[in-house]
Design an enzyme around this catalytic site. Structure first.
Site, PDB file in Angstrom:
ATOM      1  N   ASP A   1     -10.118 -25.378  15.091  1.00 19.42           N
ATOM      2  CA  ASP A   1     -11.395 -25.991  15.473  1.00 19.42           C
ATOM      3  C   ASP A   1     -11.634 -26.032  16.986  1.00 19.42           C
ATOM      4  O   ASP A   1     -12.309 -26.944  17.488  1.00 19.42           O
ATOM      5  CB  ASP A   1     -11.513 -27.426  14.898  1.00 19.42           C
TER       6      ASP A   1
ATOM      7  N   CYS B   1     -12.232 -22.916   8.211  1.00 18.86           N
ATOM      8  CA  CYS B   1     -10.811 -22.648   8.476  1.00 18.86           C
ATOM      9  C   CYS B   1     -10.209 -21.575   7.573  1.00 18.86           C
ATOM     10  O   CYS B   1      -9.812 -20.499   8.025  1.00 18.86           O
ATOM     11  CB  CYS B   1      -9.985 -23.914   8.287  1.00 18.86           C
TER      12      CYS B   1
ATOM     13  N   HIS C   1      -4.414 -21.138   5.528  1.00 18.85           N
ATOM     14  CA  HIS C   1      -4.656 -22.516   5.076  1.00 18.85           C
ATOM     15  C   HIS C   1      -3.544 -23.003   4.145  1.00 18.85           C
ATOM     16  O   HIS C   1      -3.111 -24.150   4.228  1.00 18.85           O
ATOM     17  CB  HIS C   1      -6.010 -22.629   4.383  1.00 18.85           C
TER      18      HIS C   1
ATOM     19  N   ASP D   1      -9.981 -20.784  15.163  1.00 18.43           N
ATOM     20  CA  ASP D   1     -10.435 -20.162  13.914  1.00 18.43           C
ATOM     21  C   ASP D   1     -11.954 -20.071  13.754  1.00 18.43           C
ATOM     22  O   ASP D   1     -12.452 -19.305  12.936  1.00 18.43           O
ATOM     23  CB  ASP D   1      -9.759 -20.785  12.680  1.00 18.43           C
ATOM     24  N   HIS D   2     -12.703 -20.835  14.523  1.00 21.77           N
ATOM     25  CA  HIS D   2     -14.180 -20.784  14.529  1.00 21.77           C
ATOM     26  C   HIS D   2     -14.641 -21.744  15.605  1.00 21.77           C
ATOM     27  O   HIS D   2     -13.831 -22.445  16.209  1.00 21.77           O
ATOM     28  CB  HIS D   2     -14.755 -21.202  13.153  1.00 21.77           C
TER      29      HIS D   2
HETATM   30 CA   LIG Z   1     -10.546 -24.796  11.567  1.00 24.74          CA
END
Ligand SMILES: [Ca+2]
Length: 477
Positions: free
Chosen positions: A48, A86, A140, A329-330
């Protein structure tokens, strides 16, 4: 790598599975072809992390170790994730394959279910003779394609804290309340040492692993996944103290712009699951500032742990023969558009920090439009491995040689029913339901509207632009 040497490494890999610790095997291995040793890979994921960082041209966040890494390598200032959540984003990166309507959909994504025949990035390096390991959050599910690692994905235990790594007694009590599903408050100012929290433990383990693997002759692919700044924003007090609350301001877009469709907005549900989050549609400004403060503190805390891992690599003597990749991840909405978290095709949710540092490449900064499906082929090129046929991105290695190399003009992201194309000038998104009917679209002109508050998609004069961009979608079916 010569086939004979590859065979030797594969045999050693088989021995590794049956004979226990890597070190005993590696001590018996020797480089026989007289050529350069294959480069190691240190693959650093952050959960994040948005690119509100000095090394990406913006921000007041104290992140000296990300800046240090950016100064060592090539920072990509226009890098994009291919799906802003994620699990799906990580599965896409680790296969080099784009998300579709049937693949890499949400946080629960598993490669083993969505793309069972895919070659994984870590599996590709393992097959080439590397020792592969994941520490912390990489995919994940730690067990997803676990056979592609040389050892189980190591993650820190809950220890003395509670479900989501709270350390303060009042928050542990709260998080242990079954009504909150392990969630206490959205942030914590911890009066504890760095190593009390997960990322401190991840840095400890990663540093030790580097020290263990470096003396051996077997190259390593070590994935280290830091878990902050993901919610809750729990970080030791000293990182909160880096920031004066009086200097923390709300984003310029702390509102929902007229003319933007409902489809691009959400109610920040991921945040609202935490206890004590106000119910207001737009959070009260003082609480919003506390959240931003907590995010900044969490990034600085993670950054310090990154520094410890980089220090360990330098101390190991392997830094000159190690490729380092750093990625989040983003993106993340930190109150932008009055929203929190990811899960939207706004630029704040799609743009990401990406750094490649590779032996033999000069430091630089590249403005090229690049995307996460490019990571896998780039690593193949840098390590001299063949590229699996499934890869859908292109190697960035020309940009490591010359960051100004002429490049493609667009990247493509999917978020559930939304397909986005972001070009050097525009961001265009269209939403289609299962019947194939379009129900929303947005067009933002970054040349005049970098904050994305003026939706031009329904304006007649922009119809040619909309049609041109729409013709390039969807991608990745
Ligand atoms: Ca994430």
């Amino acid at each position: 790598m010569r086939p004979t040497n590859l065979l030797a490494l594969l045999l050693l890999g088989a021995l590794l599975c049956t004979c226990g610790p890597a070190s005993s095997v590696k001590e018996s291995e020797s480089q026989t072809d007289g050529g350069a040793a294959p480069p190691n890979v240190l693959f650093i994921a952050v959960d994040d992390l948005r690119p509100e960082l000095a090394s990406f041209g913006k921000g007041m966040i104290h992140s000296p170790n990300i800046d240090r890494l950016a100064a060592m390598g090539t920072a990509f200032t226009n890098a994009y994730c291919n799906v802003p959540v994620c699990g799906a984003s990580r599965a896409s990166i680790m296969t080099g394959m784009r998300p579709t309507r049937n693949r890499f959909w949400d946080f629960k994504t598993k490669i083993s279910e969505d793309a069972p025949d895919a070659v994984t990035l870590h599996g590709h390096f393992k097959a080439a003779g590397y020792y592969t390991a994941a520490i912390g959050k990489v995919l994940h599910h730690p067990t997803d394609r676990a056979g592609d690692y040389s050892q189980p994905n190591w993650k820190p235990g809950v220890g003395g804290g509670a479900g989501r790594d709270y350390q303060m007694p009042e928050n542990i009590i709260n998080a242990n309340n079954k009504d909150f599903d392990g969630r206490g408050p959205a942030f914590e100012r911890g009066e504890v040492a760095d190593t009390a929290y997960w990322d401190g433990k991840i840095a400890d383990y990663a540093a030790a692993k580097i020290g263990e693997l470096a003396p051996g002759d077997q190259p390593f692919f070590l994935a280290v996944g830091f878990m902050k700044p993901h919610l809750p924003f729990n970080a030791p007090a000293k990182y909160w103290d880096l920031y004066d609350p009086a200097n923390i301001s709300l984003p310029a877009t702390y509102y929902r712009a007229e003319g933007t469709p409902d489809a691009i907005h959400h109610n920040s549900g991921e945040l609202r699951n935490y206890s004590g989050v106000p119910k207001d549609e737009i959070l009260p400004e003082d609480y919003a500032r506390q959240l931003i403060h907590g995010y900044y503190a969490s990034v600085s805390f993670m950054d310090a742990q990154l520094g410890r891992v980089l220090d360990a690599l330098e101390a190991s003597g392997e830094a000159d023969n190690t490729i380092i990749v750093f990625w989040g991840d983003h993106g993340w909405n930190l109150g932008d558009h009055a929203m929190w978290c990811k899960h939207t095709p706004f630029n704040t949710s799609l743009r990401v920090p990406l750094i490649f540092s590779a032996p033999g490449h000069e430091p630089g900064r590249s403005p090229a439009m690049v995307e996460y499906v490019d990571v896998f082929p780039t690593l193949c090129d840098l390590a001299g491995l063949e590229k699996p046929a499934q890869l859908q991105g292109k190697s960035l290695s020309p940009l490591l040689d010359d960051p100004q190399t002429a490049w493609g003009d667009a990247v493509f992201t999917r978020w559930k029913e939304a397909d986005n194309i972001t070009t050097t000038r525009y961001s265009y998104t269209e939403w289609y339901d299962d019947e194939g009917d379009r129900y929303a679209r947005t067009l933002f002109d970054h040349a005049t509207d970098s904050l994305e508050v003026n939706n031009l998609a329904e304006k007649k004069e922009y119809l040619p632009v909309v049609e041109e961009l729409a013709a390039r979608l969807p991608i990745g079916e």
